[in-house]
Design a protein around this motif. Structure first.
Motif, mmCIF file in Angstrom:
data_model
loop_
_atom_site.group_PDB
_atom_site.id
_atom_site.type_symbol
_atom_site.label_atom_id
_atom_site.label_comp_id
_atom_site.label_asym_id
_atom_site.label_seq_id
_atom_site.Cartn_x
_atom_site.Cartn_y
_atom_site.Cartn_z
ATOM 1 N N GLU A 64 5.630 8.714 -4.402
ATOM 2 C CA GLU A 64 6.974 9.235 -4.134
ATOM 3 C C GLU A 64 7.937 8.950 -5.285
ATOM 4 N N ASN A 65 7.533 8.009 -6.176
ATOM 5 C CA ASN A 65 8.380 7.662 -7.319
ATOM 6 C C ASN A 65 8.103 8.515 -8.554
ATOM 7 N N VAL A 66 7.109 9.417 -8.449
ATOM 8 C CA VAL A 66 6.712 10.236 -9.597
ATOM 9 C C VAL A 66 7.224 11.659 -9.409
ATOM 10 N N ASP A 67 8.002 12.134 -10.368
ATOM 11 C CA ASP A 67 8.572 13.485 -10.345
ATOM 12 C C ASP A 67 7.888 14.310 -11.431
ATOM 13 N N PHE A 68 6.863 15.052 -11.039
ATOM 14 C CA PHE A 68 6.127 15.844 -12.021
ATOM 15 C C PHE A 68 6.985 16.985 -12.563
ATOM 16 N N GLY A 69 7.828 17.572 -11.714
ATOM 17 C CA GLY A 69 8.672 18.683 -12.150
ATOM 18 C C GLY A 69 9.638 18.279 -13.245
ATOM 19 N N GLY A 70 10.238 17.108 -13.096
ATOM 20 C CA GLY A 70 11.196 16.631 -14.093
ATOM 21 C C GLY A 70 10.591 15.701 -15.118
ATOM 22 N N SER A 71 9.272 15.448 -14.993
ATOM 23 C CA SER A 71 8.559 14.528 -15.900
ATOM 24 C C SER A 71 9.267 13.168 -15.954
ATOM 25 N N ARG B 6 -8.304 11.914 -0.968
ATOM 26 C CA ARG B 6 -8.665 10.729 -0.190
ATOM 27 C C ARG B 6 -8.165 10.870 1.252
ATOM 28 N N ASP B 7 -8.902 10.263 2.177
ATOM 29 C CA ASP B 7 -8.528 10.320 3.598
ATOM 30 C C ASP B 7 -7.160 9.686 3.819
ATOM 31 N N GLY B 8 -6.315 10.405 4.561
ATOM 32 C CA GLY B 8 -5.011 9.874 4.937
ATOM 33 C C GLY B 8 -4.001 9.807 3.817
ATOM 34 N N PHE B 9 -4.264 10.506 2.711
ATOM 35 C CA PHE B 9 -3.364 10.426 1.565
ATOM 36 C C PHE B 9 -1.934 10.823 1.936
ATOM 37 N N SER B 10 -0.957 10.096 1.395
ATOM 38 C CA SER B 10 0.459 10.449 1.550
ATOM 39 C C SER B 10 1.201 9.961 0.326
ATOM 40 N N TYR B 11 2.464 10.364 0.203
ATOM 41 C CA TYR B 11 3.265 9.950 -0.938
ATOM 42 C C TYR B 11 3.613 8.466 -0.895
ATOM 43 N N PHE C 84 -1.535 3.342 -8.360
ATOM 44 C CA PHE C 84 -2.683 2.609 -8.896
ATOM 45 C C PHE C 84 -3.330 1.763 -7.799
ATOM 46 N N GLY C 85 -3.576 2.406 -6.682
ATOM 47 C CA GLY C 85 -4.239 1.788 -5.548
ATOM 48 C C GLY C 85 -4.475 2.861 -4.521
ATOM 49 N N ASP C 86 -4.268 2.554 -3.271
ATOM 50 C CA ASP C 86 -4.320 3.576 -2.213
ATOM 51 C C ASP C 86 -3.244 3.207 -1.196
ATOM 52 N N ILE C 87 -3.655 2.909 0.044
ATOM 53 C CA ILE C 87 -2.662 2.438 1.008
ATOM 54 C C ILE C 87 -2.240 1.009 0.684
ATOM 55 N N ARG C 88 -3.094 0.332 -0.081
ATOM 56 C CA ARG C 88 -2.803 -1.017 -0.558
ATOM 57 C C ARG C 88 -2.653 -0.997 -2.072
ATOM 58 N N PRO C 89 -1.819 -1.882 -2.613
ATOM 59 C CA PRO C 89 -1.624 -1.893 -4.064
ATOM 60 C C PRO C 89 -2.806 -2.517 -4.803
ATOM 61 N N LEU C 90 -2.859 -2.257 -6.084
ATOM 62 C CA LEU C 90 -3.857 -2.856 -6.955
ATOM 63 C C LEU C 90 -3.671 -4.369 -7.009
ATOM 64 N N SER C 91 -4.770 -5.106 -6.996
ATOM 65 C CA SER C 91 -4.703 -6.563 -7.083
ATOM 66 C C SER C 91 -4.404 -6.982 -8.526
ATOM 67 N N PRO C 92 -3.418 -7.864 -8.740
ATOM 68 C CA PRO C 92 -3.132 -8.322 -10.104
ATOM 69 C C PRO C 92 -4.300 -9.080 -10.720
ATOM 70 N N THR C 93 -5.090 -9.742 -9.882
ATOM 71 C CA THR C 93 -6.268 -10.455 -10.380
ATOM 72 C C THR C 93 -7.293 -9.473 -10.922
ATOM 73 N N THR C 94 -7.499 -8.383 -10.192
ATOM 74 C CA THR C 94 -8.438 -7.353 -10.649
ATOM 75 C C THR C 94 -7.938 -6.707 -11.931
ATOM 76 N N LEU C 95 -6.639 -6.444 -12.003
ATOM 77 C CA LEU C 95 -6.047 -5.847 -13.199
ATOM 78 C C LEU C 95 -6.274 -6.734 -14.416
ATOM 79 N N ALA D 7 3.630 -1.806 -8.002
ATOM 80 C CA ALA D 7 4.460 -1.369 -6.870
ATOM 81 C C ALA D 7 4.755 0.131 -6.871
ATOM 82 N N LEU D 8 4.346 0.851 -7.911
ATOM 83 C CA LEU D 8 4.684 2.276 -8.031
ATOM 84 C C LEU D 8 3.952 3.115 -6.980
ATOM 85 N N ARG D 9 4.697 3.966 -6.288
ATOM 86 C CA ARG D 9 4.125 4.882 -5.304
ATOM 87 C C ARG D 9 4.253 6.319 -5.797
#
Length: 389
Positions: free
Chosen positions: A223-230, A281-286, A291-302, A219-221
């Motif tokens: 927008e949840n990652v703060d590189f400045g504050g690590s 990637r095309d259409g990239f946003s925060y 660990f996916g793109d506009i859609r999340p990673l599949s737990p089955t694939t993981l 579920a991590l996006r």
């Protein structure tokens, strides 16, 4: 007590009864009777009404009907949809076929015991019997629904709470999951050396260095990652246990699960490189998933990729949750403060001590050895008295 004393303006005392109940359609009802000169007359009338209700209203509600009612009002009960769906799956598979058509008032301690006996004799599709854990989880679900019936005043108490958990007498005592489902540092580095795809290496590094749950990783996006504050903000989890098809992003397991965790430099650098790749990637946003793109990673694939790389590396097999146990074990063994570790995992200190008791026991043994080393020369025969003045 449904019998109450009333006093008029003139000072005359009388008694009334107030009874709240749920009718056969699940509607809340209220009966009030006033004007009883004596308390015992009011109590007798109350007993008569309750007997009538007991013989008629609850008798029409089956367990299946109760579960349908609970399902329709689960939000009022403060239940997450994913929990609701898990409970329903367990109910439909193991409980409803035997108890579903029974009237709620007829589900006694004896009926629950007989149902558990049937569970013990029930075979899975592969011919094996169900484990004690499955049987006890099903009993927990049944108990939850019967507690709801108590709340609705359909039954006076919960018979499932009077039946003990099942313990298989022939089952070999197993180590706790946290004690066996983890990797040492050497095992992890051996495993990761066989992960040749940087996209997947990032995922396993993230699990190893944060200890997050699988759903929290998915579920991590960005927008949840703060590189400045690590730092990383954990505020959601992914689940497919809903009425809708596919995965949805929902609130985490508990309120403590909403947390901010620090990133070590190694993880920050790996995620920064990943961010630079994904930015193209095309259409990239925060709003994109880390660990996916506009859609999340599949737990089955993981799970499939995890299994493939473990097979390739030839390491001890652990589950994805084993990364969480590995992370916690590593931090404890390195002596980091318990409160900091618990906060990082979204636990309380009490849960941390309970789940990882085996590691704390090892530390106590080491502590005892240190004590022996400190006081090895402190004996009555060798100690020289030092004057106090």
């Amino acid at each position: 007590m449904p019998v109450y004393k009333d006093k008029s303006r003139s000072g005359k005392v009388s008694y009334r009864i107030d009874i709240n109940f749920t009718d056969q359609n699940g509607k809340r009802r209220h009966i009030c009777r006033r004007g009883f000169a004596k308390k015992k007359d009011a109590e007798a009338e109350e007993a008569r009404i309750r007997m009538t209700l007991s013989d008629n209203l609850p008798a029409a509600i089956t367990l299946d009907a109760l579960v349908d009612q609970y399902t329709a009002s689960y939000l009022l009960e403060g239940v997450k949809e994913s929990t609701l769906m898990s409970n329903l799956t367990m109910y439909k598979c193991h409980i409803s076929p035997i108890l579903g058509s029974k009237r709620v008032k007829d589900i006694t301690v004896s009926a629950v015991t007989q149902w558990m006996t049937n569970m013990l004799e029930k075979e899975k599709p592969d011919g094996t019997r169900y484990a004690a854990n499955t049987i006890n989880n099903a009993k927990m679900v049944l108990s939850k629904y019967l507690s709801y019936a108590v709340k609705l005043e359909l039954i006076p108490d919960n018979p499932a709470q009077k039946v003990k958990k099942y313990q298989d007498p022939d089952e070999t005592v197993k180590s706790d999951e946290a004690e066996i489902n983890f990797w040492t540092e050497d095992e992890y580095w051996h495993f990761i050396s066989y992960v040749d795809d940087p996209e997947w290496k990032d995922i396993f590094l993230f699990l190893w260095e944060t200890g997050v749950r699988r759903g929290e990783l998915i579920a991590l996006r960005w927008e949840n990652v703060d590189f400045g504050g690590s730092k990383i903000r954990i505020e959601a989890t992914a689940t497919n246990k809903t009425k809708k098809r596919g995965q949805i992003r929902t609130s985490p397991k508990t309120r403590r699960s909403i947390r901010t965790i620090d990133m070590p430099d190694s993880l920050r650098n790996a995620l920064l490189e990943r961010y630079k790749r994904h930015q193209r990637r095309d259409g990239f946003s925060y709003d994109f998933y880390v660990f996916g793109d506009i859609r999340p990673l599949s737990p089955t694939t993981l799970k499939r990729k995890h299994d493939e790389y473990m097979e390739k590396a030839g390491v001890k097999r652990i589950t994805l949750h084993g990364f969480r146990h590995s992370h916690a074990s590593l931090l404890i063994m390195h002596g980091l403060p318990d409160q900091m570790i618990a906060d990082r995992l979204g636990h309380t200190i009490e849960i941390l001590h309970k789940v990882y008791a085996h590691i704390y026991e090892q530390q106590r043994n080491s502590f005892k050895n240190e004590l022996n080393a400190i006081y090895k020369n402190y004996t009555q025969t060798t100690r020289t008295a030092i004057p106090l003045h």
